[in-house]
Each structure stands twice: as structure tokens, then as C-alpha cells.
Design an enzyme around this catalytic site. Structure first.
Site, PDB file in Angstrom:
ATOM      1  N   GLY A 155       0.790  -1.175   0.105  1.00  0.00           N
ATOM      2  CA  GLY A 155       0.278   0.013   0.035  1.00  0.00           C
ATOM      3  C   GLY A 155       1.078   1.882  -0.242  1.00  0.00           C
ATOM      4  NE  ARG A 156      -2.154   5.723   1.866  1.00  0.00           N
ATOM      5  CZ  ARG A 156      -3.979   5.774   1.808  1.00  0.00           C
ATOM      6  NH1 ARG A 156      -4.170   6.872   1.049  1.00  0.00           N
ATOM      7  NH2 ARG A 156      -4.756   4.922   2.285  1.00  0.00           N
ATOM      8  CB  ILE A 157       3.659   3.114   4.864  1.00  0.00           C
ATOM      9  CG1 ILE A 157       2.123   3.640   5.337  1.00  0.00           C
ATOM     10  CG2 ILE A 157       4.311   2.281   5.349  1.00  0.00           C
ATOM     11  CD1 ILE A 157       1.552   3.261   7.006  1.00  0.00           C
TER      12      ILE A 157
ATOM     13  CD  GLU B 204       1.590  -3.010  19.960  1.00  0.00           C
ATOM     14  OE1 GLU B 204       0.921  -1.552  20.353  1.00  0.00           O
ATOM     15  OE2 GLU B 204       2.154  -3.327  19.179  1.00  0.00           O
TER      16      GLU B 204
ATOM     17  NE  ARG C  12      -2.200  -2.037  14.155  1.00  0.00           N
ATOM     18  CZ  ARG C  12      -2.140  -0.517  13.493  1.00  0.00           C
ATOM     19  NH1 ARG C  12      -0.271  -0.271  14.135  1.00  0.00           N
ATOM     20  NH2 ARG C  12      -3.057   0.270  13.576  1.00  0.00           N
TER      21      ARG C  12
ATOM     22  CB  SER D 177      -0.484  -7.303  -2.278  1.00  0.00           C
ATOM     23  OG  SER D 177      -0.718  -7.090  -3.116  1.00  0.00           O
ATOM     24  NE  ARG D 178      -7.124  -8.079   0.389  1.00  0.00           N
ATOM     25  CZ  ARG D 178      -7.805  -7.434   0.820  1.00  0.00           C
ATOM     26  NH1 ARG D 178      -8.972  -7.764   1.188  1.00  0.00           N
ATOM     27  NH2 ARG D 178      -7.415  -6.153   0.801  1.00  0.00           N
TER      28      ARG D 178
ATOM     29  CG  HIS E 275       3.383   0.802  18.029  1.00  0.00           C
ATOM     30  ND1 HIS E 275       1.691   0.169  17.971  1.00  0.00           N
ATOM     31  CD2 HIS E 275       3.624   1.745  16.370  1.00  0.00           C
ATOM     32  CE1 HIS E 275       1.386   0.536  16.353  1.00  0.00           C
ATOM     33  NE2 HIS E 275       1.932   1.025  15.585  1.00  0.00           N
TER      34      HIS E 275
ATOM     35  CG  ASP F 167       8.032  -0.380  15.829  1.00  0.00           C
ATOM     36  OD1 ASP F 167       8.131   0.392  16.821  1.00  0.00           O
ATOM     37  OD2 ASP F 167       6.202   0.438  15.487  1.00  0.00           O
TER      38      ASP F 167
HETATM   39  C1  8YV Z   1      -0.102   5.039  15.592  1.00  0.00           C
HETATM   40  C2  8YV Z   1      -0.279   3.387  13.696  1.00  0.00           C
HETATM   41  O1  8YV Z   1       1.088   4.373  16.831  1.00  0.00           O
HETATM   42  O2  8YV Z   1      -0.917   4.630  12.413  1.00  0.00           O
HETATM   43  C3  8YV Z   1      -0.837   3.910  13.116  1.00  0.00           C
HETATM   44  O3  8YV Z   1      -2.036   2.621  12.615  1.00  0.00           O
HETATM   45  O4  8YV Z   1       0.083   1.952  14.243  1.00  0.00           O
HETATM   46  C4  8YV Z   1       0.419   4.099  14.491  1.00  0.00           C
HETATM   47  O5  8YV Z   1       1.043   5.282  13.720  1.00  0.00           O
HETATM   48  C5  8YV Z   1      -1.412   4.867  16.390  1.00  0.00           C
HETATM   49  O6  8YV Z   1      -1.891   5.388  15.627  1.00  0.00           O
HETATM   50  C6  8YV Z   1      -1.486   5.415  17.938  1.00  0.00           C
HETATM   51  O7  8YV Z   1      -2.932   4.779  18.270  1.00  0.00           O
END
Ligand code: 8YV
Length: 325
Positions: A158-160, A266, A237, A179-180, A284, A261
Site C-alpha cells: 500500500g502507500r507505506i 500492546e 500489527r 499482497s491480495r 511501537h 515494532d
Molecule cells: C500509531 C499506527 O502508533 O497509524 C497507525 O496505524 O499504528 C501508529 O502510527 C497509532 O496510530 C497510535 O494510536
């Protein structure tokens, strides 16, 4: 006219809370269950807006959504919204918003840092220096890991993912992806089968949405296919990775190392992680610079103010397109 009622599901940064307080009557969800229920019993019937985020640990699931009959908008501080039941929100006509784009480059930077750190053992080398071992024992041992002879398989594009791939490709490291669906706008080699890709690469970087569809996607079979030179990086995640399988793979040499990360549960992560040596652990921090969090905070506020002002939200998620308030 009275202000609309908004619920913050946990502590929010000042930039968010201070602006919301001007346009809404704001209630913050207390940390203890009994206090939460007492507050919700009082305010839930009037709540029309929710401000939430993965860091609050609160799931805006079907049961939670059912408590708010007048709900119109749920604004998520973060790009990933796996903690929100968007299918139920869509059925109810509730708009869910997130914070795309403003964190893309920061998370990609973090991914590269974690990848380099894991492959070249920089944290362990620094600990070696800090412990005074350099002068006592000599140079830090040569690392068996190097990016120079590696091939990266991305899980998610995706974008990231694309921002990460651009960086990795600039380092002279070949990139492929799973990816899917095949992306029409990227030229990296595509795999429709995760195991096939795992066999073809030695380094895997996970940047795919969380949620039921991707739960435990990186399992024992994938790790075995990645192989004993395998390095796994997860900036997506925690739930995407089968943690017991990964721990076992790291301990028994099924793969070489990992950089994480994100985790299950968490911030109270499995304490066993602290005893696994060949893993780099980050709390994270993917997007957590002041610069980027301010951008995310402002976009969260703008989405909520759009509701208060009767204008279209800036970034509704695909599952809940905006029609009208
Ligand atoms: C943040 C993230 O830790 O944007 C996300 O989906 O996992 C992180 O950038 C999170 O949004 C904090 O709530």
C-alpha cells in the site's frame, strides 16, 4: 445551540483535546471498567462523535458501537483502523475516518531503521560498547547479516509499503511483494502466494493491515519457507504474526533474526520476548515523532470538526464513504 457530545476513548495529545473542547462537549473514557460503565450509562445516548486510536487499547467493536444510538462519526488517530468494526459502522451509516499519508514517510523511515538495525545488529553493538567490552574483548564480531546479499519480500504494498520499497530499492536491494491483489502502479515482481515468495527471498517485511483477514498470516509454515538466513521485520500489527511460532523459529534457528515494532497485546507484550536474543524490539514507535504525530493529530481534529461544522470529512475510510451528516 448546545455543542455536540464527543467521547475520547483514552488520553489524546493536547493538540487534539484542546481543539475538540472548543467545538464539542468532550468526555474522556476513564481507565477503570466500573467508572467507564457509569460514565457511559450517563452520556452514551447523546454521543454523536468518538475520537479513538490504537494506543488507547479500546476496541470500537459492535458491542461498543451499539451503546451509541446517535453516533455519526468515529475518528481514528492512526492509519490502521483494525480496532474499529467498520462493517457495523457502515451498516449504521456511521462514518469512520483515519489519518493516511501524513505518517507514510515516517513509518517508512522507521521500517528502514529497524531493518538495518536487525540485519547489522547495531543495538547489540552499542550495548557491547556501553558495557566496556570493546576495549576489554576487542572489536564487535563481524555480523553474519548484511543487506548486500539480500532480497526483500514485502508483505503488503500500500502507500507505506511503496515508500519502504522505494527506500530499499535505492539501497540496491532487490524488492518483490505479496499482497491480495497485484498493484497496477508498481513494477516490483508480484507473488500471489505468500509461501512461494517466502521461498524466493531471505528477508521479509510486513506492512499490511491488521484484523481478522491477516491474523497469524506469518505462521510456522511461512517462517520455515523463509529459511535459516531469514530475517522478519514487522511494522504493521502484532496480530499479523503468530508470535509463539516466531519465538520458536528464532530460538531454534529456523530463521536468523527478527525486528518488531508491533506486538500482540500492546503495551503489555509477552515478557518472553525479553529473553530472545536475536530479535530487535521497539515499543511501537513507527510514527512517533512530534512532527508526524502533530500531523496525525490535526487530521483527526479536522475530520471531527468537519462533522461539527457540517462539512465533508477529509479522510473517511473506504468502507464508510461520506454521504451526508
Ligand atoms: C500509531 C499506527 O502508533 O497509524 C497507525 O496505524 O499504528 C501508529 O502510527 C497509532 O496510530 C497510535 O494510536
Amino acid at each position: 445551540m448546545s455543542k455536540p457530545v464527543l467521547l475520547e476513548t483514552g488520553p489524546m495529545m493536547d493538540l487534539i483535546s484542546s481543539q475538540l473542547a472548543e467545538a464539542f462537549t468532550v468526555h474522556a473514557l476513564p481507565p477503570r471498567a466500573a467508572e467507564r460503565d457509569a460514565l457511559l450509562a450517563k452520556i452514551a445516548p447523546d454521543v454523536t462523535a468518538i475520537c479513538t486510536g490504537g494506543h488507547t487499547g479500546v476496541k470500537t467493536d459492535a458491542a461498543m458501537l451499539a451503546r451509541f444510538p446517535k453516533l455519526k462519526v468515529v475518528a481514528n488517530f492512526g492509519v490502521g483502523y483494525d480496532s474499529i468494526d467498520v462493517a457495523t459502522a457502515a451498516r449504521r451509516g456511521v462514518v469512520v475516518t483515519n489519518t493516511p499519508d501524513v505518517l507514510t514517510e515516517e513509518v517508512a523511515d522507521t521500517a528502514l531503521g529497524l531493518l538495518l538495525n536487525t540485519v547489522r545488529e547495531f543495538s547489540r553493538a552499542e550495548n557491547y560498547l556501553r558495557a566496556g567490552e570493546w576495549a576489554k574483548k576487542g572489536d564487535y564480531p563481524l555480523t553474519s547479516g548484511s543487506l548486500r546479499d539480500r532480497k526483500l519480500g514485502m508483505v503488503g504494498m500500500g502507500r507505506i509499503g511503496q515508500a519502504i520499497a522505494t527506500r530499499v530499492a535505492a539501497f540496491g536491494v532487490p524488492v518483490v511483494y505479496y499482497s491480495r491483489n497485484k498493484k497496477s502502479d508498481v513494477s516490483y515482481q508480484y507473488y500471489s502466494n505468500l509461501i512461494e515468495m517466502a521461498k524466493a527471498v531471505d528477508t521479509m517485511l510486513v506492512i499490511t493491515p491488521g484484523g481478522a483477514e491477516t491474523k497469524n498470516m506469518i505462521n510456522a509454515e511461512v517462517l520455515a519457507a523463509l529459511g535459516k538466513r531469514g530475517i522478519l521485520i514487522n511494522v504493521a500489527r502484532g496480530t499479523v504474526v503468530d508470535e509463539p511460532a516466531l519465538m520458536a523459529a528464532l530460538r531454534t534457528g529456523i530463521i536468523q533474526a527478527a525486528g518488531l515494532d508491533v506486538f500482540w497485546n500492546e503495551p503489555s507484550i509477552n515478557p518472553e520476548w525479553m529473553t530472545v536474543p536475536n530479535v530487535t524490539l521497539l515499543p511501537h514507535v513507527g510514527s512517533s515523532s512530534v512532527h508526524t504525530r502533530n500531523g496525525m493529530g490535526q487530521l483527526t481534529v479536522d475530520n471531527l470538526l468537519a462533522y461539527a461544522n457540517g462539512t465533508p470529512p477529509k479522510t473517511p475510510v473506504a468502507e464508510t464513504p461520506f454521504k451526508a451528516w
